[in-house]
Design a protein around this motif. Structure first.
Motif, mmCIF file in Angstrom:
data_model
loop_
_atom_site.group_PDB
_atom_site.id
_atom_site.type_symbol
_atom_site.label_atom_id
_atom_site.label_comp_id
_atom_site.label_asym_id
_atom_site.label_seq_id
_atom_site.Cartn_x
_atom_site.Cartn_y
_atom_site.Cartn_z
ATOM 1 N N ALA A 1 0.854 -1.210 -0.143
ATOM 2 C CA ALA A 1 0.035 -0.024 0.114
ATOM 3 C C ALA A 1 0.915 1.052 0.094
ATOM 4 O O ALA A 1 1.863 1.315 0.658
ATOM 5 N N ASP A 2 0.265 2.296 -0.526
ATOM 6 C CA ASP A 2 1.060 3.797 -0.640
ATOM 7 C C ASP A 2 0.479 4.379 0.620
ATOM 8 O O ASP A 2 1.145 5.424 0.805
ATOM 9 N N THR A 3 -0.716 4.142 0.928
ATOM 10 C CA THR A 3 -1.315 4.911 2.012
ATOM 11 C C THR A 3 -2.148 4.002 2.944
ATOM 12 O O THR A 3 -2.144 2.824 2.694
ATOM 13 N N ASN A 4 -2.242 4.445 4.313
ATOM 14 C CA ASN A 4 -3.082 3.405 5.360
ATOM 15 C C ASN A 4 -2.345 2.202 5.158
ATOM 16 O O ASN A 4 -2.914 1.112 5.420
ATOM 17 N N GLU A 5 -1.034 2.091 5.406
ATOM 18 C CA GLU A 5 -0.015 0.727 5.388
ATOM 19 C C GLU A 5 -0.489 0.150 6.818
ATOM 20 O O GLU A 5 -0.337 -1.027 6.921
#
Length: 384
Positions: free
Chosen positions: A67-71
């Motif tokens: 993921a690039d966000t919310n990892e």
């Protein structure tokens, strides 16, 4: 002039403070609780933060490395030199941890904490009556599930080493099997384990459905603890454990039956690379994938004592041909690594600055993921 300035300031304040009704945000409900799937996606890994700065606040973070966000998906507590394992047959997470009545001092209590994978709530707790679980820097081989997750094996240290056998259905401690002079837990057969020993040999113990010992085998010394010791963190491919030596030798051991079978050794390095002292190193410095490839952190100019310093490259080996098939140059030196079991596998690297660098298996850098300030995610677990 002063009146005009005052009116202008008042107009600005009114304009700034009056917001259109459409921008109003609805109050967030409290408490706001999310849940996770009972079967985690195969790009999720467990990053065990031992937190040497505050070991009482150790944790196992759940990270989506694709993921690039919310990892960051959540975490479970892992207090004071804890160890962790995920069940593959039940939606449960197991943590062996310790607590003291006054925080960092007082009466000690050792437990197996059992967490629900969807809520990350501690649902059950098993007291370890002797309070003697091994408190050693975290390793995958201090807490293992065997026999289709029927038994949990827990490393103990009193100071002689032993292994507790816990029934994961009844939650009872069935036995404690001594392994004095040896250490760690390498699953063997259906109901058994092996341990490396200080004399350069190996001990193998099998038990029955009641957790009672049925056989014990002492394998004669097969490596030199003085000249070229084995690391105690092998990589499993199927039932074969691949052990690595400080000087780049590979010792495969077949642990599919009740007696370990030593397989022929081979080398990670050529003669020229040996002269350059290329060696493996780090904490969790090796992994594997479903194509029977080994991934090993390597460093040049190795010497006696460099085995924990990580390395600047990851070398990939085909265990069938025993040949290197790839070299991956890293942006920052690796301390620990893991390879996901996802459809498009990813190489996860805990760099020496204790952040996560993510690469594809071609060696292309993908992203950086922080587990948090002052964290130490030195043990990585891929989903089972």
């Amino acid at each position: 002039m002063r009146k005009q300035l005052t009116n202008a300031i008042s107009a600005v304040l009114v304009a700034c403070c009056v917001l259109p009704a459409a921008a109003d945000l609805a109050p967030e409900p409290i408490p706001s609780v999310e849940t996770l799937p009972s079967a985690y996606p195969d790009t999720w890994v467990f990053a065990h933060d031992v937190n040497f700065n505050s070991m009482i606040a150790g944790k196992v973070a759940i990270i989506d490395v694709a993921a690039d966000t919310n990892e960051f998906k959540g975490f479970v507590d892992a207090s004071i030199m804890a160890n962790f394992v995920e069940s593959k047959d039940k939606p449960l997470l197991y943590v062996a941890e310790s607590f003291y009545s006054r925080g960092t001092s007082g009466t000690r209590t050792d437990v197996i904490s059992i967490y629900d994978k969807t809520t990350l709530k501690r649902t059950k707790e098993v007291l370890l009556p002797k309070n003697n679980r091994a408190q050693i820097v975290a390793s995958k081989y201090m807490l293992k599930l065997v026999d289709n997750d029927k038994y949990l094996l827990i490393l103990a240290f009193t100071p002689a080493a032993s292994v507790m056998v816990m029934d994961t259905d009844s939650l009872g401690i069935l036995s404690e099997l001594p392994i004095a002079g040896c250490n760690l837990i390498y699953p063997m057969g259906d109901k058994g384990f092996a341990s490396l020993c200080g004399n350069g040999g190996m001990k193998a113990v099998s038990f029955d459905k009641k957790g009672q010992e049925t056989s014990r085998i002492d394998v004669k010394p097969f490596f030199s603890v003085e000249d070229d010791p084995l690391f105690d963190k092998p990589v499993f491919i199927g039932k074969t454990a691949y052990f690595f030596s400080y000087k780049s030798q590979v010792q495969p051991i077949d642990l599919s039956a009740s007696e370990p079978k030593l397989l022929p050794t081979w080398s990670l390095v050529s003669d020229e690379e040996a002269k350059q002292n290329w060696r493996p190193g780090g904490w969790q410095f090796a992994s594997s994938d479903d194509d029977k490839l080994l991934y090993v952190v390597m460093h040049k100019d190795g010497y006696n004592g460099s085995h924990k310093f990580g390395g600047e490259e990851v070398w990939v080996f085909d265990t069938t041909t025993q040949k290197r098939v790839q070299r991956i140059t890293l942006k920052k030196n690796a301390f620990s690594i893991e390879v996901t079991r996802s459809e498009t596998p990813l190489l996860v690297v805990t760099n020496v600055e204790m952040g996560l660098d993510i690469y594809d298996l071609k060696g292309e850098y993908q992203r950086f993921i922080s587990v948090g300030d002052s964290t130490m995610p030195i043990v990585l677990h891929r989903g089972r």
